[in-house]
Structure formats: structure tokens, C-alpha cells
Design an enzyme around this catalytic site. Structure first.
Site, mmCIF file in Angstrom:
data_model
loop_
_atom_site.group_PDB
_atom_site.id
_atom_site.type_symbol
_atom_site.label_atom_id
_atom_site.label_comp_id
_atom_site.label_asym_id
_atom_site.label_seq_id
_atom_site.Cartn_x
_atom_site.Cartn_y
_atom_site.Cartn_z
ATOM 1 N N GLU A 123 0.808 -1.220 0.000
ATOM 2 C CA GLU A 123 0.000 0.000 0.000
ATOM 3 C C GLU A 123 0.844 1.274 0.000
ATOM 4 O OE1 GLU A 123 -4.096 -0.698 1.760
ATOM 5 O OE2 GLU A 123 -2.734 -1.089 3.424
ATOM 6 N N HIS A 163 -0.353 5.306 8.057
ATOM 7 C CA HIS A 163 -1.473 4.417 7.734
ATOM 8 C C HIS A 163 -1.493 3.303 8.772
ATOM 9 C CE1 HIS A 163 -4.271 1.741 5.938
ATOM 10 N NE2 HIS A 163 -3.371 0.793 5.848
ATOM 11 N N HIS A 188 -11.133 -1.469 6.880
ATOM 12 C CA HIS A 188 -9.702 -1.516 6.705
ATOM 13 C C HIS A 188 -8.936 -0.791 7.815
ATOM 14 C CE1 HIS A 188 -6.157 -0.686 3.679
ATOM 15 N NE2 HIS A 188 -5.734 -0.943 4.883
ATOM 16 N N HIS A 234 -4.173 0.332 11.298
ATOM 17 C CA HIS A 234 -5.440 -0.298 11.652
ATOM 18 C C HIS A 234 -5.733 0.020 13.116
ATOM 19 C CE1 HIS A 234 -3.657 -3.368 8.617
ATOM 20 N NE2 HIS A 234 -4.120 -2.315 7.998
#
Lengths: 238, 238, 238, 238
Positions: free
Chosen positions: A80, A99, A169, A101
């Protein structure tokens, strides 16, 4: 174009940011943090494909905005990396991207509800959070932002905000410096947890737009206080 | 007026209190704890602007009640030192003040609901908690108690109670000693967490006014038991 | 039939898996993880009856699919070894089984609600979770899968899925390798916690069947990233 | 009557139990665990007034069932030693008592709802939990069981059960051995947390009376597995 060798201090800062984000519970074995190259706006620094907690100096690679690593030498890269490249392209003000979770944020994405600033530490989400619904963009996918096109769509969903939720996500948070992006990622998680609890208690009074903007401006001056502690806690680099 | 040099044992106690509050999860990189000067009622001891976990003896400054540091020598001070000064001015019985963003307390401030004592350890909130709504006092602000006037308004909202919730910000807890203020700050967080859970379960039976008063009186005698453990856990000062 | 001596690397992996599952909060003093014997499909490796965190190489025994240990030499074995044997018998694709009382999963079993994939890390539960209601199979029991017949019934409830909830007891998760089963066990717990929170927030958008399948396929390639970290964290075997 | 000197192994076990209960989050600075004297049914062993985590061998005192310490030599004793004495008097089957403010249990007491066994590990609460409402017994108090009369009332509320909730205060759990009482105290906390979550999810299927009784009987045989781990984790006594 081959950019200059990255500044060693910035490389170290990216490594430390990886360790801090793990210790603070924003990332687990997954998630990543990048910094825009200090001497080339069209490049950014990001670790090779590995758990953030284990990242060392020599694991930091340089990428162009299309997501090509110029010095991978066969090492695997994050699927990603396009999140980073396309946000740097769309947002000249952004110099660092996280980025993750981040756990408490997931339920907001999954129920398509924006975060709203519950206390002054989170004034930076005064404009709310964007929502990236990959299904609307690309139908059934593996949920990953694994192409430039998906990166562009994510950057659109982010808009001018500090954070964007990614349904099913995780989330992505940006800042004008590594310290600011890390600060925002940590407190986005805190805000999500507290917002969830407050919703369970009753009608929530969020910061007004004015309060959020003023709180964000003041808090910017206090970020070094948090960074000093977090850096101390993860210890010196080997 | 220049007050006498602070008692070394009290300085140490303030340092230890900083470390305990971090370890107990009441403060993170932000929040602060002060003690009234033992030999001058018009002064108090408070760290310079830094993360509580990192505070050492030499970081403790002396302030007058207007929030002027007499020995900062250029070091940055907390933006919200006015919380301490104005509460010491308004409350002669108070000898220590803890200001924090204690997490479970935030949802109560955000929904403007008072804490109520859910068990005997929290008899000290038998009179409930005050609510400081800075918006009513000063309109859109950065949420911080950054002037004497705001400090006065906070002290009014606190009244004669042990704790005041600050909407969109955090809370402030007071005590007759450093040990008592720290004990109350720790158990205010515990009460908030348990009260939130109990509200989710059904109709809550809180301590009656009589129960709370009696429990508070008894528990006062047990504070040293907690302090002994907490002090042991944070270890000796360097 | 006496199977060959188990591969030392596989034995070590089972030991490490025990330690990882404890550190990640999937097991406490109870729960167990097994691996199918690499050279005999009709045998599996499982620790003797003990807390997972304390398992060492010499504690790993070899069982046949009926649950008989061939090398126990008088050591106590787990009461529920039949979980493992009967699943290996029913599911040729399975090479590792984790049984646990993973905490956040318990409320789903107790309310007979399936887990559904809330984010891409949990695409492997795209087919939902089975529910094992031992009461329907055997009336009032001690809830344990302590016979081959109960093991068979559990395997039926599992079906072709990755996980089965066991009402009033816990859950069982399977994988094609030790690493995959451990990964799934860890993220089954994460999914349960986040799904519970999301249900409290509003209407949840789960991964579609297509999203889950694609996410599961991609994430398979990332399992080593987690395993590398987890293995590092539990440290080398003695 | 002066009882014989307590068995050294039992004294050590009480010390270890104090440390385990702290590490497992059942007690904080408060709470206590006792054992009935092995050679005199009318005496029990209990630490002097101190935080459980800090208890050492020399802090264990011997009390008669009226709550008189025979060897305090001026050391302060727990205000609530009457909990222990009166339960030992009322329940000949009980050989160890844990009193705590185990956090997840508090909301059940505060809402006057019984715990019910949500999984087989908690079969021992198959008869539910008693509720001690001190207000009904003695009006407004400081909530503490600080007299023999209150201890008697608590023992009545406990009845033949394994645990009794104390509204606005905490809970008390009993067992036939120190290991069993500690096991039950740890899993009472687990049950409370999971029961709270399950209630938030939907209609809960608790263990039936038959299931609970059978599960309790089986699990008794597994207690040493937990004790071995917990003892290892707190380390050897100094």
C-alpha cells in the site's frame, strides 16, 4: 531523477516513529509511516515490508510518488505504498503520513460515522474525518490501496482534512512533520475510544469549529512534549 | 515577596506524584500536579512545561498565585498554571491540585453528566462533580485555562467539591495533601470507568450522601497504603 | 503404527506458538495449539496438560487421531485433545488447530451470534463462524469436548470454515500451517472486540463475501510479517 | 487459646496468593486474602494492614474468628478482618477467603444484578452470587464490614455460594483451598467482564445448573495448571 541521499536525522526520525506507533498501540504488525524527502518533494521515505517495531535505519527505502522504490535491491515493499505517494502528490502541505489499523477507529469506519473532536487534544479533526469507501470506487477488492488509482481516490476522500477513515480496513492520518503525524495518529485513536464511550453515555457536545481550530493551533506548540517522552520510552536506536 | 526555598521533601513528593500519575494512567504526556508551598500559602510548586513522567527535582519551579514563576530562568512553563493558582486562592483547604485528561472522565464532561460515587473508594465525590463549561464563560476558545480570569471561573465551577469536569478538555481534582490529591485523581478515573459500565448494565445505586461522607472519612486513613505501593512501583528518584 | 520422530523445527514452532498465543492474550492458563505431524497425516503434536506459557520442547507429545498419546510416559494430557484429532480427521486441509477461551469471542458464543469480518485482516472469517451448541448434542455436560464423539460433533459445526464458536466455552480456529492458525486466532480475538464495539455504534457494514475472499488471499502473503515480530517478542527457546 | 505456629508452607502460600491477586488485577492497593489455620479451625492467617503486592512472610498474622490478632505486636490490621472470621465461622467447608474491589464486579453490585456463569471456567458461580446490601442491615455506613455483626450479615448473604457481591463496595469469594479461592477470584472478574459485554450484545445463554455443576467439578482438577503459571509469574519469595 535520483534524489539526494536522505538526511540521516530524518531517516532516524522515521525509524523512531515506527517504534513509537507500535508502543502506543496505533500499529501492530501492520501499518506504516513515511516522511517526505527533505530535499526532493517528489520522493518519500518508507520502510521495506516488515513489522514497524522491527524497523532499523537500513530498512528505510526511498520511493518516488508513483510508488517505485529506487533502492529496494530486491527487498519486498509494502503493498500500500500508493497511500503515501498519492497523498504527497495531492497535498503539498503534508510531510508525513501514517497508515494504520488503529483499533478504536475501525468501528467508526465500519459504521460509516465520522470522528468528531471530543477534546482539545484532537482539535486537528475539527473538520471531521473523510470516509474512503473502496467498494464505491472499485467494487469488490481485497480492500488494499494497492494501485495509484486507488491512492488517488483515497487522497480525494481525505481532501483537506487531517484523517480519513477506510471502511473495513483502517485509517490514514497526515501531518506537516513526522512528529505531528505521529501525534495525530496517537490522538485519533484516543478520540475514537472516548467518542465511542461518550456516545454510549448520552448526547455528546463536541468541540465547535472555532474551538477545534483554536485548540489545534495551540496544541501544535505542545507536540514536542509528547515526542520527548515517546522517544525516551522507545530508547535509542541501535 | 520571595518565599523561602521549598522543603526538599515536598519537592521530592511532587516529583514522585508526577511519576505515579503517569504510571497509573491519569496523565499521559500532558497534565500536571502541584503542591502549595509549605511555608508560603501564596506560592505553589509545579514542574516546568514537560511530560510528567520525565520530571526531576530540578524541574520543579515555584509560582505565585497569579501564575508567575519566580525561578523559571527562561524555562517554559505550563500554559494552564492558572488552574493551580486560582484554586489555591479560592480554597484555603487545598494543598495539592491535579489537572489531567484522565481518559474515562472525558466522556462525562463531554456529555455534561456528573460523576457520582459508585463505591466507597470514591466517597470523596459524594457531593458530585462540578462542570466547567468554558464556552459559557468565554465563547470559542482553545479550551485551555490560560488566564487568571479563566482560572477563577474554574475555581467557581469547582466550588467546595473534590473534582470538576472540564467539558471538551479533562478534569481537575484537589486534596488536602499531595497524597490525597493523587489518590483522588486515581480513583476518579476508576469511578468514571465503573460508572460508565454500570450505566450500561441498569439502574445504578450510588452511595447516599451519608454513605459517601462516612466512606470518605474512613478511607482517608488508608491513603498511605496506596501511596506506599505506588511510590515503590515508580522507584527511587535519581 | 508408530510415526517417525517429529521434525525438530516443527516441535519448536509449536512451542513458540504456545508462547505467542499467551503473549497475545488468546490463551491464559488454558487453551492449546497443535500441529499435524509432518510425516504422518494421522498424528499430531500437542503439549502435555500444562499452561501454554510454560511449554518447552520436551513437553510436546505425539497423538494419534483418536487422541491417544504415544509418548506420554504417564504425563497428564489435555482433556480436550479430541478437538484436535477429530478436526484433523475431518479436514485434510488443516495442519494446525488452536483451541482457546479467547475473551472477546466468548460473548458471541454466549449470545449465539456469528462473527463477521469487520476488516480485511479477518477476511478468513468471510464464511462466518460455526456455532457448537454442546447442549443440543449431549444435554447437560461439563462443556468440554472430552470424547471422540464430541470432537466429531465439533468438527461438523466447524464445517469448512476457519473458526467455530463454542457456546459457554470458547472457540476453535484452524489453519493450513501453525503460523496461519496462530494469525487467525489472534485476529479472531481482534475481530470480536471490534465487532462488539461497532454493534454498539450503529449499523455495521461487514466485508462482502467477495471482499473477504480477496482480502484473505492477499493477507495470507503477509502472515510472515506478523510471525517475525511475535517470535522476536517471545524470545528464543531455552 | 493460642494456636500452634502456622505451617510455613501455608504462610508462603498466602504471601504468593497476595502477589498473584495483584498481578491478575483482582486487588490493587486494597483487598486481602486469608487462609484458615491448618491446625486450628478457629484461627486464620491474614496480612497486616498493607498493600497486597508488598506482603512478605513476616507480615502474616494469626487471627481468631472474632478478628483479634494474636501476634500483631502493635501493627495495624485490616479494618475488615471480620469478613474472614465470620465466613470461616459460618462455612466449615471454606479454607480461604478473598475480599477485593475486583473492578468488573463492581457494576453488578451497583446495579444489584447477580453474576451468572457465562462459560465453563466459572461453573463455580452456578448458584449465582449473593448480594450484600449493607444499607438494609445498618443504614448509612462507611460501607465497610468493620464489626462482627456486619461480618455475620455478609456471611448470611453469601449463604452456600462461592461469591457475594457487596453493593457500593466490592465482592468476596471463597474456596476450599487458597488455590481454589484465588482461581475463583480471578475468574469471577473474567466472568463479570464477559457477562457485561454479552448483555450488550443480546440475549445471553448462561450455563444451566447442570452444566455449571459439572463444569465446576471438572475444572477443580485443572486449578493447579493455573496456579503453576501464576506462581511462576510472581517469582520466588525473597
Amino acid at each position: 531523477m535520483i534524489p539526494p541521499v536522505p538526511d540521516a536525522a530524518l531517516v532516524d526520525k522515521v525509524v523512531v516513529a515506527n517504534h513509537i506507533l507500535y508502543r502506543q498501540g496505533v500499529v501492530d504488525s501492520f501499518g506504516h509511516v513515511s516522511a517526505r524527502h527533505a530535499k526532493s518533494r517528489d520522493h518519500f521515505l518508507l520502510a521495506r515490508n516488515m513489522a514497524p517495531a522491527l524497523v532499523r535505519r537500513q530498512d528505510i527505502l526511498t520511493f518516488d510518488l508513483d510508488g517505485n522504490a529506487i533502492d529496494a535491491h530486491g527487498r519486498r515493499v509494502y503493498l500500500e505504498r500508493f497511500i503515501h505517494g498519492e497523498i504527497y502528490r495531492a497535498r503539498p502541505d503534508v510531510h508525513s503520513v501514517v497508515h494504520s489499523h488503529s483499533p478504536s477507529v475501525i468501528p467508526f469506519g465500519a459504521t460509516r460515522q465520522p470522528l468528531q473532536p471530543i477534546f482539545h487534544m484532537c482539535g486537528f479533526i475539527g473538520e471531521g474525518t473523510g470516509l474512503f469507501e473502496i467498494r464505491d470506487v472499485a467494487g469488490d477488492t481485497d480492500m488494499l490501496v494497492s494501485t495509484n488509482a486507488l491512492g488517488v481516490a483515497l487522497a480525494v476522500a481525505l481532501g483537506t482534512r487531517s484523517a480519513v477513515l477506510m471502511r473495513g480496513h483502517g485509517s490514514t492520518v497526515v501531518g506537516a512533520s513526522v512528529e505531528q503525524a505521529v501525534y495525530r495518529a496517537v490522538y485519533t485513536e484516543v478520540n475514537a475510544k472516548l467518542q465511542m464511550q461518550a456516545i454510549g453515555l448520552g448526547k455528546v457536545v463536541y468541540l465547535s469549529a472555532g474551538e477545534a481550530a483554536k485548540a489545534a493551533a495551540t496544541n501544535e506548540t505542545q507536540v514536542p512534549r509528547a515526542w520527548e517522552l515517546w522517544q525516551r520510552e522507545v530508547g535509542p536506536l541501535e
